[in-house]
Every structure is written in structure tokens, then in C-alpha cells.
Scaffold this motif. Structure first.
Motif, PDB file in Angstrom:
ATOM      1  N   ASP A  17       0.848  -1.197   0.000  1.00  0.00           N
ATOM      2  CA  ASP A  17       0.000   0.000   0.000  1.00  0.00           C
ATOM      3  C   ASP A  17       0.884   1.248   0.000  1.00  0.00           C
ATOM      4  N   PRO A  18       0.299   2.414  -0.285  1.00  0.00           N
ATOM      5  CA  PRO A  18       1.112   3.635  -0.374  1.00  0.00           C
ATOM      6  C   PRO A  18       1.833   3.993   0.921  1.00  0.00           C
ATOM      7  N   ASP A  19       1.177   3.816   2.063  1.00  0.00           N
ATOM      8  CA  ASP A  19       1.817   4.191   3.321  1.00  0.00           C
ATOM      9  C   ASP A  19       3.098   3.399   3.557  1.00  0.00           C
ATOM     10  N   THR A  20       3.054   2.113   3.258  1.00  0.00           N
ATOM     11  CA  THR A  20       4.248   1.288   3.429  1.00  0.00           C
ATOM     12  C   THR A  20       5.346   1.705   2.460  1.00  0.00           C
ATOM     13  N   LEU A  21       4.955   2.021   1.231  1.00  0.00           N
ATOM     14  CA  LEU A  21       5.943   2.483   0.258  1.00  0.00           C
ATOM     15  C   LEU A  21       6.565   3.803   0.701  1.00  0.00           C
ATOM     16  N   ARG A  22       5.751   4.699   1.217  1.00  0.00           N
ATOM     17  CA  ARG A  22       6.278   5.988   1.686  1.00  0.00           C
ATOM     18  C   ARG A  22       7.312   5.764   2.788  1.00  0.00           C
ATOM     19  N   ASP A  23       6.992   4.864   3.724  1.00  0.00           N
ATOM     20  CA  ASP A  23       7.931   4.576   4.807  1.00  0.00           C
ATOM     21  C   ASP A  23       9.198   3.879   4.300  1.00  0.00           C
ATOM     22  N   ALA A  24       9.034   3.053   3.250  1.00  0.00           N
ATOM     23  CA  ALA A  24      10.194   2.321   2.718  1.00  0.00           C
ATOM     24  C   ALA A  24      11.194   3.256   2.056  1.00  0.00           C
ATOM     25  N   GLY A  25      10.695   4.334   1.466  1.00  0.00           N
ATOM     26  CA  GLY A  25      11.551   5.391   0.974  1.00  0.00           C
ATOM     27  C   GLY A  25      12.430   5.045  -0.212  1.00  0.00           C
ATOM     28  N   PRO A  26      13.454   5.858  -0.466  1.00  0.00           N
ATOM     29  CA  PRO A  26      14.320   5.675  -1.624  1.00  0.00           C
ATOM     30  C   PRO A  26      15.034   4.334  -1.655  1.00  0.00           C
ATOM     31  N   GLU A  27      15.296   3.769  -0.472  1.00  0.00           N
ATOM     32  CA  GLU A  27      16.043   2.506  -0.433  1.00  0.00           C
ATOM     33  C   GLU A  27      15.286   1.396  -1.155  1.00  0.00           C
ATOM     34  N   PHE A  28      13.981   1.284  -0.879  1.00  0.00           N
ATOM     35  CA  PHE A  28      13.234   0.243  -1.573  1.00  0.00           C
ATOM     36  C   PHE A  28      13.161   0.527  -3.062  1.00  0.00           C
ATOM     37  N   LEU A  29      12.868   1.763  -3.439  1.00  0.00           N
ATOM     38  CA  LEU A  29      12.751   2.084  -4.859  1.00  0.00           C
ATOM     39  C   LEU A  29      14.047   1.779  -5.595  1.00  0.00           C
ATOM     40  N   THR A  30      15.161   2.059  -4.962  1.00  0.00           N
ATOM     41  CA  THR A  30      16.452   1.733  -5.577  1.00  0.00           C
ATOM     42  C   THR A  30      16.574   0.235  -5.808  1.00  0.00           C
ATOM     43  N   THR A  31      16.224  -0.553  -4.792  1.00  0.00           N
ATOM     44  CA  THR A  31      16.291  -2.013  -4.923  1.00  0.00           C
ATOM     45  C   THR A  31      15.346  -2.517  -5.999  1.00  0.00           C
ATOM     46  N   ALA A  32      14.141  -1.961  -6.056  1.00  0.00           N
ATOM     47  CA  ALA A  32      13.145  -2.399  -7.029  1.00  0.00           C
ATOM     48  C   ALA A  32      13.609  -2.110  -8.451  1.00  0.00           C
ATOM     49  N   LEU A  33      14.089  -0.906  -8.708  1.00  0.00           N
ATOM     50  CA  LEU A  33      14.528  -0.563 -10.061  1.00  0.00           C
ATOM     51  C   LEU A  33      15.760  -1.360 -10.469  1.00  0.00           C
ATOM     52  N   ARG A  34      16.631  -1.645  -9.518  1.00  0.00           N
ATOM     53  CA  ARG A  34      17.785  -2.489  -9.846  1.00  0.00           C
ATOM     54  C   ARG A  34      17.348  -3.912 -10.186  1.00  0.00           C
ATOM     55  N   SER A  35      16.343  -4.428  -9.473  1.00  0.00           N
ATOM     56  CA  SER A  35      15.875  -5.792  -9.733  1.00  0.00           C
ATOM     57  C   SER A  35      15.283  -5.934 -11.128  1.00  0.00           C
ATOM     58  N   PHE A  36      14.793  -4.820 -11.699  1.00  0.00           N
ATOM     59  CA  PHE A  36      14.217  -4.844 -13.036  1.00  0.00           C
ATOM     60  C   PHE A  36      15.226  -4.429 -14.107  1.00  0.00           C
ATOM     61  N   GLY A  37      16.469  -4.193 -13.684  1.00  0.00           N
ATOM     62  CA  GLY A  37      17.495  -3.813 -14.634  1.00  0.00           C
ATOM     63  C   GLY A  37      17.357  -2.392 -15.145  1.00  0.00           C
ATOM     64  N   ILE A  38      16.564  -1.576 -14.454  1.00  0.00           N
ATOM     65  CA  ILE A  38      16.343  -0.197 -14.886  1.00  0.00           C
ATOM     66  C   ILE A  38      17.446   0.723 -14.383  1.00  0.00           C
ATOM     67  N   LEU A  39      17.911   0.465 -13.171  1.00  0.00           N
ATOM     68  CA  LEU A  39      18.860   1.350 -12.505  1.00  0.00           C
ATOM     69  C   LEU A  39      20.206   0.644 -12.347  1.00  0.00           C
ATOM     70  N   PRO A  40      21.277   1.213 -12.862  1.00  0.00           N
ATOM     71  CA  PRO A  40      22.594   0.593 -12.698  1.00  0.00           C
ATOM     72  C   PRO A  40      22.995   0.517 -11.221  1.00  0.00           C
ATOM     73  N   GLN A  41      23.818  -0.448 -10.907  1.00  0.00           N
ATOM     74  CA  GLN A  41      24.246  -0.635  -9.525  1.00  0.00           C
ATOM     75  C   GLN A  41      24.973   0.593  -8.972  1.00  0.00           C
ATOM     76  N   GLU A  42      25.636   1.333  -9.838  1.00  0.00           N
ATOM     77  CA  GLU A  42      26.398   2.493  -9.363  1.00  0.00           C
ATOM     78  C   GLU A  42      25.516   3.728  -9.149  1.00  0.00           C
ATOM     79  N   ASN A  43      24.254   3.626  -9.476  1.00  0.00           N
ATOM     80  CA  ASN A  43      23.343   4.752  -9.282  1.00  0.00           C
ATOM     81  C   ASN A  43      22.298   4.360  -8.246  1.00  0.00           C
ATOM     82  N   ARG A  44      21.580   5.337  -7.723  1.00  0.00           N
ATOM     83  CA  ARG A  44      20.525   5.066  -6.756  1.00  0.00           C
ATOM     84  C   ARG A  44      19.534   6.227  -6.755  1.00  0.00           C
ATOM     85  N   ILE A  45      18.361   5.976  -6.204  1.00  0.00           N
ATOM     86  CA  ILE A  45      17.409   7.052  -5.952  1.00  0.00           C
ATOM     87  C   ILE A  45      17.775   7.671  -4.616  1.00  0.00           C
TER      88      ILE A  45
END
Length: 425
Positions: A17-45
Motif C-alpha cells: 500500500d502507499p503508506d508502506t511504500l512511503r515509509d520504505a523510501g528511496p532505499e526500496f525504490l532503488t532495490t526495485a529498479l535495480r531488480s528490473f534492470g532499470i537502474l545501474p548498480q552504481e546509481n541510486r534514488i
């Protein structure tokens, strides 16, 4: 309260849900985009600079996000849209949670496959089948900016410029995806992964109506047309049309299973399609050569289906005038684009018959009793559909216009005769 679930595809634990995502913050989004091959390992949100709940739609929770990257590399979207299958605070909206399973799968497909139709770039998508919990993260389409036309709401085409041109563009996108799939241009897994399943594209099972219930619905419809003469086609208020509906409604209802079997068995018309490509699930722009182009979003219930079903999903909310004046031209345009994309040459007469019979059985099954709801939502006095009390209320205006289209087709096309054509095919 934090809600997490482990995705069936990525094995990644993701917010429900949105509240959990908000609490998870940039760290989760970074992990999610890396898992999909969208974000290089050397970059992050590095930061979420905007997080805003987004209302609308009939199922699940949604939010708008703006993000900042540690290395703002070209091509990485900063304006994002996230959609969840669940709405834990609204049981009615949560009932549709299973509809997102196919949308998540399509998002994952689009991330790894070049499609012949423009869709929002998918950044992360996963689903937990056991709980019907899913999350889809995509780029956000900047409607009304950077050459993209404003958003067009469903069943308000009289406010849209060049409606015919927009529907031609819409059907072009649907035809190109379907034709490419039929012609073998998409991965082999598509046919099985997106196989049509009625249980996945509906919320609950619809109990069949008895003969008495169908008769009562027709009489309520006639009474509604008498009470609100400006809301439905003129035929709805004519006693002879009521008599014809009473004579045919049982036959149409009884033919639903046979009609659906016929549609599914027409192999040359069965392909991957957007289930509900109304104009509100599309965005439009003009190419440099002047061609009006269309992208498609909101791929809930995307399935391998008869293209006649997808055509109804696109045209059911169009103005009745479009059906009356341009249906044959639109079907010919669709068939041309479908063949050019790799599909076979379509029998347009049969496609037309299947579209109309699908409209007939869907109309009788889902729309004929709309007046029972509409009477509770409308004022007592006579009103037309341009009144803000209708125009600004999507459930009301949508049911009215879709019902009007079915009634117009019933009056002008003769569903009874079409059923005879079907029986002899």
C-alpha cells in the motif's frame, strides 16, 4: 501499519500500500529498479521529492511520486506512478484485486520486450497470487504537457476535438498489438500467460437472470425512458420497441455462452488485446508528419481474446453518433492495421456480426438493469445527460451512454436476425 508481501516473480519483498511504500523510501525504490534492470548498480534514488495519493479508478490504491537520482542519468524518469491491487480501507474497491495480476504481467513483459504499441515505461512490477497483492511502478505520462494532449474522460467525447480521428488512432494501437501477436512477433509465452480467463476479468460471478427478471428489467427500462425522455435513444420510449425487446431478451440472454464460444473459437481474430481501451485509458500526441498517435495505459485484465471483444471495450463509451455514422469505416481501418502488423486478412462482415452480438449479450447481461441504479442517482425532474449532475458523475454517465449504445444497436441492427446468422455460421 506496514504491509509487505513477497513477489512471485522477483522474490523481492514489496509494499502492499502507499503508506508502506512511503515509509520504505528511496532505499526500496532503488532495490526495485535495480531488480528490473532499470537502474545501474552504481546509481541510486537519493530522494522522493513528492509523494501524493491519487484518487480515481475502480480498484486499488494509487500514488504519484517524483524522485531524484544520485546520478541524474539521461533517460531515467523522475515522474513516476505507482498502482497497488489492494485497497485495505475499502472492501468494495478491494474486490477487484485479482484484476491486476495480468496488468502486472504485462508490465513485466513490456519491460523486456519491444512492443508495437507505446505504453508507460515499466520500472517494477510484481504480484503475490495467493493474496492477490500486486504493485506496478511506471513512468508518469505528463498529460497536457510537452506535446501530449490533455486527458480525455470516459463518455465525454462531445468535449473532445476530432473524436473520429482519436478513435482511429486508438484502434490503430489495438490492431498493431493484436496483429503482431497473431503474426508471431511477440514471445511464445504470451499466448499461455495471457490466456483469456473470465474469472480474472470480472469481479465475482454474475448469476443468470430468470425469464421473469429479464421481463421486469425491460419494463423498468421502458418506465425509465418515459420518466427521462432525453437520456436514452428515442426507440427506448416506443411501445413497439419494448414489445420487441420483450420478445428477444430471453433469446439473447440464453445465447451468451454460445456466442462467447464462437468468439473464442474464431482463431484468426484471437490475439493479445487491451481489455478496456476507452479514451480515458489512452494518451495522444501528433507525430512530426501530422499523424495522430496513441499510447495505451491501464492494462488491467489484458488478455488473449477475440478482437471483437476489444473493439467493444474501446467503442462502448463512444458517442452513439460515432457508431451510427462511422462503425464500418472504423472496422475497415482496424482490419487494415491488424493485417499490416502481421495478422491475417479479416472477414469484416463476420467481425461486425461478432462485435454486435458481443454488445448484445453484454448489454443484456450487464447493462439492461442500469435504470435500477440510475433512478437512485438522478433527480426527480426531467434532465439531459449534459447536465452537470450526469456529466460530472462518471458511473452515471458511463452506464447511461453504454446502455444507450446497446439500445441504439438493438433498434437499428436487429439482434434477433444477427443471432440467426450466428446459428447458421
Amino acid at each position: 501499519m506496514q504491509r509487505w508481501v513477497t513477489g512471485d516473480s522477483t522474490g523481492l519483498e514489496f509494499p502492499a500500500d502507499p503508506d508502506t511504500l512511503r515509509d520504505a523510501g528511496p532505499e526500496f525504490l532503488t532495490t526495485a529498479l535495480r531488480s528490473f534492470g532499470i537502474l545501474p548498480q552504481e546509481n541510486r534514488i537519493s530522494a522522493i521529492t513528492r509523494f501524493e495519493d491519487c484518487t480515481g479508478g475502480s480498484t486499488g490504491r494509487k500514488a504519484l511520486l517524483d524522485v531524484r537520482y544520485a546520478d541524474p542519468a539521461a533517460g531515467l524518469p523522475t515522474e513516476l506512478f505507482v498502482k497497488f491491487s489492494r485497497d485495505f480501507d475499502d472492501p468494495r474497491r478491494d474486490r477487484g484485486k485479482s484484476q491486476m495480476e495480468l496488468e502486472v504481467a504485462f508490465g513485466a513483459l513490456s519491460a523486456g520486450t519491444k512492443l508495437p504499441v507505446t505504453v508507460p515505461a515499466c520500472l517494477f512490477a510484481d504480484y503475490h497470487h495467493a493474496s492477490c497483492t500486486g504493485m506496478l511502478l511506471t513512468e508518469r505520462i505528463s498529460l497536457g504537457q510537452n506535446g501530449i494532449e490533455p486527458h480525455y474522460d470516459k463518455c465525454l467525447d462531445y468535449r473532445m476535438p476530432d473524436a473520429l480521428g482519436h478513435y482511429r488512432a486508438l484502434l490503430t494501437s489495438i490492431a498493431r498489438l493484436a496483429g503482431a501477436h497473431h503474426g508471431g512477433a511477440l514471445p511464445d509465452l504470451v499466448t499461455d500467460r495471457f490466456r483469456y480467463d473470465a474469472d480474472k476479468v470480472t469481479v465475482g460471478r454474475r448469476a443468470p437472470h430468470s425469464a421473469v427478471e429479464l421481463t421486469d428489467q425491460v419494463h423498468r427500462l421502458a418506465a425509465f425512458a418515459d420518466r427521462y425522455p432525453a437520456l436514452l435513444p428515442p426507440a427506448a420510449g416506443r411501445p413497439e420497441f419494448t414489445t420487441r425487446m420483450l420478445a428477444e431478451v430471453g433469446t439473447i440472454a440464453a445465447a451468451e455462452v454460445a456466442v462467447m464460444n464462437w468468439l473464442h473459437a474464431t482463431d484468426e481474430q484471437v490475439a493479445l488485446c487491451h481489455w478496456n481501451a476507452n479514451v480515458d485509458n489512452a494518451w495522444f500526441w501528433t507525430e512530426p508528419d501530422g499523424t495522430l498517435a496513441c499510447g495505451l495505459m491501464d492494462w488491467g485484465c489484458v488478455s488473449v481474446m477475440n478482437v471483437a471483444m476489444a473493439l467493444w471495450g474501446s467503442l462502448c463509451s463512444a458517442e452513439t453518433e460515432l457508431w451510427d455514422e462511422h462503425l464500418d469505416g472504423l472496422l475497415a481501418h482496424f482490419a487494415t492495421e491488424f493485417h499490416a502488423a502481421g495478422g491475417p486478412v479479416l472477414d469484416i462482415a463476420r467481425l461486425r456480426t461478432q462485435l454486435l452480438l458481443y454488445a448484445a449479450v453484454m448489454g443484456v447481461g450487464w447493462l439492461l438493469d442500469a435504470p435500477a441504479y440510475l433512478c437512485t442517482a438522478l433527480p426527480g425532474e426531467a434532465i439531459d445527460r449534459f447536465d452537470p449532475r450526469i456529466a460530472d458523475n462518471e458511473p452515471v454517465r458511463a452506464q447511461l451512454l453504454m446502455l444507450s449504445n446497446v439500445l441504439h444497436l438493438w433498434d437499428t441492427e436487429d439482434f434477433g436476425a444477427l443471432l440467426n446468422v450466428f446459428a447458421q455460421d
